[in-house]
Design a protein around this motif. Structure first.
Motif, PDB file in Angstrom:
ATOM      1  N   LEU A  13      29.842  56.943  35.766  1.00  0.00           N
ATOM      2  CA  LEU A  13      28.488  56.409  35.616  1.00  0.00           C
ATOM      3  C   LEU A  13      27.658  57.519  34.979  1.00  0.00           C
ATOM      4  CD1 LEU A  13      27.737  54.588  39.010  1.00  0.00           C
ATOM      5  CD2 LEU A  13      28.577  53.591  36.871  1.00  0.00           C
ATOM      6  N   ILE A  14      26.983  57.186  33.878  1.00  0.00           N
ATOM      7  CA  ILE A  14      26.195  58.161  33.127  1.00  0.00           C
ATOM      8  C   ILE A  14      24.720  57.759  33.192  1.00  0.00           C
ATOM      9  CG2 ILE A  14      25.869  59.243  30.837  1.00  0.00           C
ATOM     10  CD1 ILE A  14      28.694  59.622  31.747  1.00  0.00           C
ATOM     11  N   ALA A  15      23.845  58.725  33.448  1.00  0.00           N
ATOM     12  CA  ALA A  15      22.400  58.431  33.496  1.00  0.00           C
ATOM     13  C   ALA A  15      21.901  58.080  32.096  1.00  0.00           C
ATOM     14  CB  ALA A  15      21.649  59.644  34.041  1.00  0.00           C
ATOM     15  N   VAL A  16      21.180  56.960  31.964  1.00  0.00           N
ATOM     16  CA  VAL A  16      20.612  56.599  30.654  1.00  0.00           C
ATOM     17  C   VAL A  16      19.130  56.976  30.582  1.00  0.00           C
ATOM     18  CG1 VAL A  16      22.297  54.801  30.160  1.00  0.00           C
ATOM     19  CG2 VAL A  16      20.175  54.193  31.354  1.00  0.00           C
ATOM     20  N   ARG A  17      18.605  57.477  31.674  1.00  0.00           N
ATOM     21  CA  ARG A  17      17.276  58.081  31.701  1.00  0.00           C
ATOM     22  C   ARG A  17      17.233  59.019  32.907  1.00  0.00           C
ATOM     23  NH1 ARG A  17      14.736  54.489  35.503  1.00  0.00           N
ATOM     24  NH2 ARG A  17      15.445  52.344  35.282  1.00  0.00           N
ATOM     25  N   PRO A  18      16.227  59.861  32.997  1.00  0.00           N
ATOM     26  CA  PRO A  18      16.203  60.760  34.167  1.00  0.00           C
ATOM     27  C   PRO A  18      16.149  59.950  35.472  1.00  0.00           C
ATOM     28  CG  PRO A  18      14.634  61.479  32.500  1.00  0.00           C
ATOM     29  CD  PRO A  18      15.111  60.115  32.072  1.00  0.00           C
ATOM     30  N   ILE A  19      16.886  60.417  36.459  1.00  0.00           N
ATOM     31  CA  ILE A  19      16.927  59.748  37.776  1.00  0.00           C
ATOM     32  C   ILE A  19      16.529  60.773  38.825  1.00  0.00           C
ATOM     33  CG2 ILE A  19      18.441  58.618  39.472  1.00  0.00           C
ATOM     34  CD1 ILE A  19      20.274  57.799  37.141  1.00  0.00           C
ATOM     35  N   GLN A  20      15.676  60.360  39.741  1.00  0.00           N
ATOM     36  CA  GLN A  20      15.275  61.270  40.822  1.00  0.00           C
ATOM     37  C   GLN A  20      16.092  60.999  42.076  1.00  0.00           C
ATOM     38  OE1 GLN A  20      11.032  60.634  41.282  1.00  0.00           O
ATOM     39  NE2 GLN A  20      10.618  62.291  39.834  1.00  0.00           N
ATOM     40  N   MET A  60      29.103  66.936  27.692  1.00  0.00           N
ATOM     41  CA  MET A  60      28.304  66.210  28.681  1.00  0.00           C
ATOM     42  C   MET A  60      28.335  66.960  30.012  1.00  0.00           C
ATOM     43  SD  MET A  60      28.766  62.195  29.494  1.00  0.00           S
ATOM     44  CE  MET A  60      28.812  61.671  27.787  1.00  0.00           C
ATOM     45  N   SER A  61      27.169  67.279  30.560  1.00  0.00           N
ATOM     46  CA  SER A  61      27.177  68.041  31.807  1.00  0.00           C
ATOM     47  C   SER A  61      27.436  67.106  32.983  1.00  0.00           C
ATOM     48  CB  SER A  61      25.849  68.762  31.995  1.00  0.00           C
ATOM     49  OG  SER A  61      24.819  67.826  32.165  1.00  0.00           O
ATOM     50  N   SER A  62      27.909  67.694  34.066  1.00  0.00           N
ATOM     51  CA  SER A  62      28.229  66.875  35.235  1.00  0.00           C
ATOM     52  C   SER A  62      28.038  67.651  36.523  1.00  0.00           C
ATOM     53  CB  SER A  62      29.692  66.420  35.159  1.00  0.00           C
ATOM     54  OG  SER A  62      30.055  65.794  36.361  1.00  0.00           O
ATOM     55  N   LYS A  63      27.336  67.035  37.473  1.00  0.00           N
ATOM     56  CA  LYS A  63      27.359  67.577  38.823  1.00  0.00           C
ATOM     57  C   LYS A  63      27.881  66.509  39.769  1.00  0.00           C
ATOM     58  CE  LYS A  63      22.333  67.121  38.604  1.00  0.00           C
ATOM     59  NZ  LYS A  63      21.202  67.880  38.118  1.00  0.00           N
ATOM     60  N   ALA A  64      28.599  65.534  39.157  1.00  0.00           N
ATOM     61  CA  ALA A  64      29.120  64.423  39.946  1.00  0.00           C
ATOM     62  C   ALA A  64      30.123  64.911  40.979  1.00  0.00           C
ATOM     63  CB  ALA A  64      29.793  63.409  39.030  1.00  0.00           C
ATOM     64  N   SER A  65      29.944  64.493  42.208  1.00  0.00           N
ATOM     65  CA  SER A  65      30.899  64.758  43.274  1.00  0.00           C
ATOM     66  C   SER A  65      30.658  63.680  44.310  1.00  0.00           C
ATOM     67  CB  SER A  65      30.660  66.137  43.883  1.00  0.00           C
ATOM     68  OG  SER A  65      29.479  66.096  44.648  1.00  0.00           O
ATOM     69  N   SER A  66      31.402  63.736  45.396  1.00  0.00           N
ATOM     70  CA  SER A  66      31.206  62.690  46.403  1.00  0.00           C
ATOM     71  C   SER A  66      29.803  62.779  47.004  1.00  0.00           C
ATOM     72  CB  SER A  66      32.270  62.810  47.490  1.00  0.00           C
ATOM     73  OG  SER A  66      32.218  64.098  48.025  1.00  0.00           O
ATOM     74  N   VAL A  71      26.531  63.027  34.015  1.00  0.00           N
ATOM     75  CA  VAL A  71      27.465  62.202  34.779  1.00  0.00           C
ATOM     76  C   VAL A  71      26.956  62.119  36.220  1.00  0.00           C
ATOM     77  CG1 VAL A  71      29.853  61.908  35.534  1.00  0.00           C
ATOM     78  CG2 VAL A  71      29.375  62.984  33.334  1.00  0.00           C
ATOM     79  N   VAL A  72      26.701  60.902  36.673  1.00  0.00           N
ATOM     80  CA  VAL A  72      26.189  60.694  38.037  1.00  0.00           C
ATOM     81  C   VAL A  72      27.349  60.560  39.021  1.00  0.00           C
ATOM     82  CG1 VAL A  72      24.883  59.071  39.477  1.00  0.00           C
ATOM     83  CG2 VAL A  72      24.074  59.627  37.169  1.00  0.00           C
ATOM     84  N   LEU A  73      28.409  59.900  38.574  1.00  0.00           N
ATOM     85  CA  LEU A  73      29.559  59.664  39.459  1.00  0.00           C
ATOM     86  C   LEU A  73      30.830  59.568  38.623  1.00  0.00           C
ATOM     87  CD1 LEU A  73      30.646  58.855  42.334  1.00  0.00           C
ATOM     88  CD2 LEU A  73      30.238  56.487  41.676  1.00  0.00           C
ATOM     89  N   ILE A 110      31.101  54.089  31.962  1.00  0.00           N
ATOM     90  CA  ILE A 110      32.047  54.387  30.895  1.00  0.00           C
ATOM     91  C   ILE A 110      33.405  53.905  31.383  1.00  0.00           C
ATOM     92  CG2 ILE A 110      33.150  56.199  29.509  1.00  0.00           C
ATOM     93  CD1 ILE A 110      30.320  56.249  28.810  1.00  0.00           C
ATOM     94  N   GLY A 111      33.857  52.817  30.769  1.00  0.00           N
ATOM     95  CA  GLY A 111      35.111  52.213  31.224  1.00  0.00           C
ATOM     96  C   GLY A 111      36.262  52.456  30.279  1.00  0.00           C
ATOM     97  N   ASP A 112      36.070  53.367  29.308  1.00  0.00           N
ATOM     98  CA  ASP A 112      37.166  53.601  28.373  1.00  0.00           C
ATOM     99  C   ASP A 112      37.748  54.996  28.507  1.00  0.00           C
ATOM    100  OD1 ASP A 112      35.099  55.024  27.357  1.00  0.00           O
ATOM    101  OD2 ASP A 112      35.147  54.151  25.350  1.00  0.00           O
ATOM    102  N   GLY A 113      37.539  55.582  29.650  1.00  0.00           N
ATOM    103  CA  GLY A 113      38.135  56.895  29.888  1.00  0.00           C
ATOM    104  C   GLY A 113      38.810  56.912  31.240  1.00  0.00           C
ATOM    105  N   TRP A 114      39.208  58.020  31.693  1.00  0.00           N
ATOM    106  CA  TRP A 114      39.855  58.137  32.992  1.00  0.00           C
ATOM    107  C   TRP A 114      39.396  59.417  33.628  1.00  0.00           C
ATOM    108  CZ3 TRP A 114      42.592  54.807  35.822  1.00  0.00           C
ATOM    109  CH2 TRP A 114      43.208  55.324  36.972  1.00  0.00           C
TER     110      TRP A 114
END
Ligand code: ZN
Length: 218
Positions: free
Chosen positions: A161-168, A1-7, A34-36, A153-157
């Motif tokens: 928050l994962i995008a379920v469709r494209p978000i602008q 899963m790709s991620s650019k999540a940061s503050s 991954v959004v956050l 996703i509440g079962d990891g650490w």
């Protein structure tokens, strides 16, 4: 899963339609990204809360907070400006009755606000040592939609928050308070509204609810 999540991937903004805060994307995200990513600000392990034996779960949570969270952190949590929207839910009436019966009067106002903030903002979360109730400084501010663009996703650490469709960029980040892998999103509008009103104390005016209401009245 790709991620650019940061503050910098999301920001907290004042929200016109609720009068409170909302989360807004600062970048574009593809579905599945991954959004956050965020560690909880407060985590309460179920087994530790249950060790405080009260007749109501609310009083047990307050006793746990007094003993294990501490006054300084409780005061900090009360000052964050998190939503207290659940104060108008049916559950809040049960909460008030439980506190009147089991919590000393001098603590009642703080106990009520603390528990309403938990009711309004917390997630069920799989913590490091078992199931917890978790409060997050940022992701707890995501508003609800019956047509969400992220899932939690509440079962990891940490929590994600994962995008379920494209978000602008500049789109509001919207979660479903009825859960993602549940029947909630398949329910008709009347059942969704009943659940949200009872548990969260609001009438949903999301795009999907408004669209379904306009179909019913046309
Ligand atoms: Zn809705």
């Amino acid at each position: 899963m790709s991620s650019k999540a940061s503050s910098a991937s999301v920001s907290i903004k004042a929200c016109g339609h609720t009068g409170g805060n909302c989360l807004v994307a600062e970048l574009d995200f593809d579905e599945g990204e991954v959004v956050l990513e965020e560690t909880p600000l407060l985590e309460m392990l179920d087994t530790e809360v249950l060790a405080f034996r009260h007749s109501s779960h609310y009083a047990a949570v307050w006793s746990f907070a007094q003993e294990c969270v501490g006054q300084e952190k409780i005061a900090m949590l009360l000052s964050l400006g998190l939503s207290e929207g659940a104060a108008s839910s049916c559950k809040a009436e049960d909460l008030k009755r439980a506190l009147e019966a089991e919590v000393p009067c001098s603590q009642n106002d703080d106990a009520l606000r603390f528990l309403v903030i938990l009711m309004s903002n917390s997630f069920r979360f799989k913590g490091v040592n078992g199931k917890t109730t978790a409060l997050f400084e940022i992701m707890s501010r995501a508003n609800h939609s019956c047509d969400p663009n992220v899932r939690m996703i509440g079962d990891g650490w940490p929590g994600q928050l994962i995008a379920v469709r494209p978000i602008q960029a500049q789109e509001e980040i919207l979660l479903c308070y009825g859960g993602w892998d549940t029947e909630f999103l398949k329910e008709p509008s009347t059942a969704r509204q009943k659940y949200l009103s009872e548990h969260w104390g609001f009438q949903c005016k999301c795009v999907r609810c408004e669209r379904e209401a306009s179909i019913r009245t046309s």
